[in-house]
Design a protein around this motif. Structure first.
Motif, PDB file in Angstrom:
ATOM      1  N   CYS A 124       0.845  -1.184   0.000  1.00 41.77           N
ATOM      2  CA  CYS A 124       0.000   0.000   0.000  1.00 41.77           C
ATOM      3  C   CYS A 124       0.883   1.237   0.000  1.00 41.77           C
ATOM      4  N   VAL A 125       0.416   2.258  -0.679  1.00 45.66           N
ATOM      5  CA  VAL A 125       1.052   3.570  -0.667  1.00 45.66           C
ATOM      6  C   VAL A 125       0.068   4.495   0.039  1.00 45.66           C
ATOM      7  N   LEU A 126       0.441   4.967   1.217  1.00 44.24           N
ATOM      8  CA  LEU A 126      -0.446   5.773   2.053  1.00 44.24           C
ATOM      9  C   LEU A 126      -0.063   7.237   1.896  1.00 44.24           C
ATOM     10  N   THR A 127      -1.007   8.069   1.465  1.00 50.71           N
ATOM     11  CA  THR A 127      -0.679   9.454   1.146  1.00 50.71           C
ATOM     12  C   THR A 127      -1.585  10.431   1.879  1.00 50.71           C
ATOM     13  N   ASP A 128      -1.009  11.559   2.237  1.00 48.51           N
ATOM     14  CA  ASP A 128      -1.769  12.674   2.806  1.00 48.51           C
ATOM     15  C   ASP A 128      -0.807  13.849   2.966  1.00 48.51           C
ATOM     16  N   VAL A 129      -1.240  14.882   3.692  1.00 46.13           N
ATOM     17  CA  VAL A 129      -0.375  16.036   3.935  1.00 46.13           C
ATOM     18  C   VAL A 129       0.736  15.639   4.907  1.00 46.13           C
ATOM     19  N   ARG A 130       1.812  16.404   4.906  1.00 53.72           N
ATOM     20  CA  ARG A 130       3.018  16.035   5.645  1.00 53.72           C
ATOM     21  C   ARG A 130       2.766  15.815   7.141  1.00 53.72           C
ATOM     22  N   ALA A 131       1.923  16.650   7.753  1.00 47.94           N
ATOM     23  CA  ALA A 131       1.723  16.563   9.202  1.00 47.94           C
ATOM     24  C   ALA A 131       1.104  15.238   9.634  1.00 47.94           C
ATOM     25  N   LEU A 132       0.412  14.545   8.724  1.00 47.80           N
ATOM     26  CA  LEU A 132      -0.253  13.293   9.072  1.00 47.80           C
ATOM     27  C   LEU A 132       0.604  12.059   8.797  1.00 47.80           C
ATOM     28  N   LEU A 133       1.747  12.231   8.169  1.00 40.85           N
ATOM     29  CA  LEU A 133       2.557  11.069   7.798  1.00 40.85           C
ATOM     30  C   LEU A 133       3.105  10.286   8.988  1.00 40.85           C
ATOM     31  N   PRO A 134       3.524  10.937  10.098  1.00 41.48           N
ATOM     32  CA  PRO A 134       3.990  10.137  11.241  1.00 41.48           C
ATOM     33  C   PRO A 134       2.930   9.178  11.766  1.00 41.48           C
ATOM     34  N   GLY A 135       1.668   9.605  11.764  1.00 42.01           N
ATOM     35  CA  GLY A 135       0.598   8.716  12.201  1.00 42.01           C
ATOM     36  C   GLY A 135       0.429   7.528  11.275  1.00 42.01           C
ATOM     37  N   LEU A 136       0.575   7.750   9.978  1.00 37.31           N
ATOM     38  CA  LEU A 136       0.474   6.650   9.019  1.00 37.31           C
ATOM     39  C   LEU A 136       1.606   5.646   9.232  1.00 37.31           C
ATOM     40  N   ARG A 137       2.814   6.158   9.456  1.00 39.57           N
ATOM     41  CA  ARG A 137       3.940   5.245   9.702  1.00 39.57           C
ATOM     42  C   ARG A 137       3.720   4.450  10.991  1.00 39.57           C
ATOM     43  N   ALA A 138       3.202   5.117  12.021  1.00 40.69           N
ATOM     44  CA  ALA A 138       2.964   4.434  13.294  1.00 40.69           C
ATOM     45  C   ALA A 138       1.941   3.313  13.130  1.00 40.69           C
ATOM     46  N   ASN A 139       0.904   3.542  12.330  1.00 44.14           N
ATOM     47  CA  ASN A 139      -0.109   2.511  12.120  1.00 44.14           C
ATOM     48  C   ASN A 139       0.421   1.360  11.279  1.00 44.14           C
ATOM     49  N   ALA A 140       1.232   1.670  10.280  1.00 43.01           N
ATOM     50  CA  ALA A 140       1.828   0.600   9.481  1.00 43.01           C
ATOM     51  C   ALA A 140       2.720  -0.282  10.354  1.00 43.01           C
ATOM     52  N   GLU A 141       3.538   0.345  11.187  1.00 46.20           N
ATOM     53  CA  GLU A 141       4.432  -0.414  12.066  1.00 46.20           C
ATOM     54  C   GLU A 141       3.649  -1.218  13.096  1.00 46.20           C
ATOM     55  N   ALA A 142       2.561  -0.638  13.624  1.00 47.00           N
ATOM     56  CA  ALA A 142       1.755  -1.340  14.629  1.00 47.00           C
ATOM     57  C   ALA A 142       1.118  -2.599  14.066  1.00 47.00           C
ATOM     58  N   ASN A 143       0.956  -2.644  12.743  1.00 48.20           N
ATOM     59  CA  ASN A 143       0.367  -3.816  12.099  1.00 48.20           C
ATOM     60  C   ASN A 143       1.408  -4.701  11.425  1.00 48.20           C
ATOM     61  N   GLY A 144       2.672  -4.478  11.763  1.00 50.37           N
ATOM     62  CA  GLY A 144       3.733  -5.367  11.317  1.00 50.37           C
ATOM     63  C   GLY A 144       4.159  -5.212   9.879  1.00 50.37           C
ATOM     64  N   LEU A 145       3.833  -4.079   9.250  1.00 51.15           N
ATOM     65  CA  LEU A 145       4.199  -3.886   7.849  1.00 51.15           C
ATOM     66  C   LEU A 145       5.584  -3.259   7.740  1.00 51.15           C
ATOM     67  N   THR A 146       6.351  -3.729   6.784  1.00 46.78           N
ATOM     68  CA  THR A 146       7.660  -3.152   6.509  1.00 46.78           C
ATOM     69  C   THR A 146       7.494  -1.911   5.635  1.00 46.78           C
ATOM     70  N   ALA A 147       8.592  -1.166   5.474  1.00 44.12           N
ATOM     71  CA  ALA A 147       8.549   0.015   4.613  1.00 44.12           C
ATOM     72  C   ALA A 147       8.249  -0.362   3.168  1.00 44.12           C
ATOM     73  N   ALA A 148       8.644  -1.563   2.764  1.00 41.89           N
ATOM     74  CA  ALA A 148       8.346  -2.012   1.404  1.00 41.89           C
ATOM     75  C   ALA A 148       6.868  -2.331   1.230  1.00 41.89           C
ATOM     76  N   GLN A 149       6.223  -2.779   2.303  1.00 40.79           N
ATOM     77  CA  GLN A 149       4.799  -3.115   2.231  1.00 40.79           C
ATOM     78  C   GLN A 149       3.900  -1.899   2.410  1.00 40.79           C
ATOM     79  N   ALA A 150       4.373  -0.898   3.132  1.00 44.02           N
ATOM     80  CA  ALA A 150       3.586   0.313   3.388  1.00 44.02           C
ATOM     81  C   ALA A 150       4.476   1.522   3.134  1.00 44.02           C
TER      82      ALA A 150
END
Length: 209
Positions: free
Chosen positions: A73-99
Motif C-alpha cells: 500500500c502507498v499511504l498518502t496525505d499532507v506532511r503533518a499526518l505522515l507520522p501517524g500513518l507510519r505508526a499505524n503501518a508499524e503497529a500492524n507489522g508492515l515493513t517500509a516495502a509493504q507500506a
C-alpha cells in the motif's frame, strides 16, 4: 488490526487541528465493503494499493495488505499526518516495502513509474471546490492494463455535499457508481446513527479507445 490515533496533530501553517489524524467511520465502512465484495477482493490480490487522503490511520490501505491479499500500500496525505500513518503501518507489522508513506496533495502527481492498481478513499468528498484537483491526481494515477486498469473505491457519510463532489468528478471524466449503503452507529457518538455509502470510481473510457 491495531489502530493508533494521534490526538493533537495540527496543521503547521494554520495551527488548526487536523481531524484526519483520527479514525473515522468511513474507513471502517470501506474496509468492511472490500472484505465482503468478491470483485474487490479479486482486484486486491497482489495489487499495489494507493490510499488517497489516508489521514493518520490509513486503515483501508493497511487492511488491504494485512487482510485482503494486496502486495503493498502507498499511504498518502499532507506532511503533518505522515507520522501517524507510519505508526499505524508499524503497529500492524508492515515493513517500509509493504507500506510506503508519502506526502501527496490533491493536484500533485506521484512519479510516473509507480503503477497503481487500486485507489482507496474515505471521507474525501466534502468540498466540491477541491474536486478538480483531486480529479487531476486521480487521472495521473490511471494505468491501463489487461484487468481493466486502475479502479477506485471510496466511502463517505451520506450528506448533501457528496453528490456535488460526485458531479464534479463526472464532469472531469470519471464514472462514479454507488455500490453499497449502510447505516451504523457513529464511532464518536454511538447513540447517533448515520448512513454511509461506498462508491466505485473509474476513469470513463473514451470513444474509440
Amino acid at each position: 488490526m491495531a489502530v493508533v490515533e494521534r490526538d493533537g496533530t495540527h496543521d503547521p501553517a494554520t495551527g488548526r487541528v487536523l481531524t484526519g489524524s483520527w479514525l473515522w467511520d468511513s474507513s471502517l465502512v470501506l474496509a468492511s465493503h472490500l472484505a465482503d465484495d468478491d470483485s474487490a477482493r479479486l482486484r486486491l490480490q497482489g495489487a499495489t494499493v494507493l490510499e488517497l487522503g489516508a489521514g493518520g490511520t490509513g486503515l483501508p490501505g493497511i487492511a488491504a495488505v494485512v487482510c485482503l491479499g494486496a502486495a503493498r500500500c502507498v499511504l498518502t496525505d499532507v506532511r503533518a499526518l505522515l507520522p501517524g500513518l507510519r505508526a499505524n503501518a508499524e503497529a500492524n507489522g508492515l515493513t517500509a516495502a509493504q507500506a510506503d508513506v508519502r506526502e501527496l496533495r490533491w493536484g500533485d502527481q506521484l512519479e510516473h513509474q509507480l503503477r497503481v492498481d487500486v485507489v482507496l478513499m474515505s471521507d474525501v468528498f466534502y468540498d466540491p471546490v477541491g474536486m478538480p484537483a483531486m480529479a487531476a491526481t486521480l487521472r495521473g494515477l490511471r494505468r491501463d492494463g489487461a484487468g481493466g486498469g486502475t479502479v477506485g473505491w471510496a466511502a463517505s457519510e451520506v450528506r448533501d455535499s457528496v453528490q456535488d463532489c460526485m458531479d464534479v468528478l463526472r464532469e472531469h471524466g470519471f464514472e462514479v457508481a454507488e455500490v453499497d449503503r449502510v447505516t451504523r452507529p457513529l464511532l464518536r457518538d454511538p447513540d447517533q446513527t448515520a448512513a454511509f455509502a461506498v462508491y466505485r470510481v473509474s476513469l470513463r473510457q473514451q470513444e474509440g479507445s
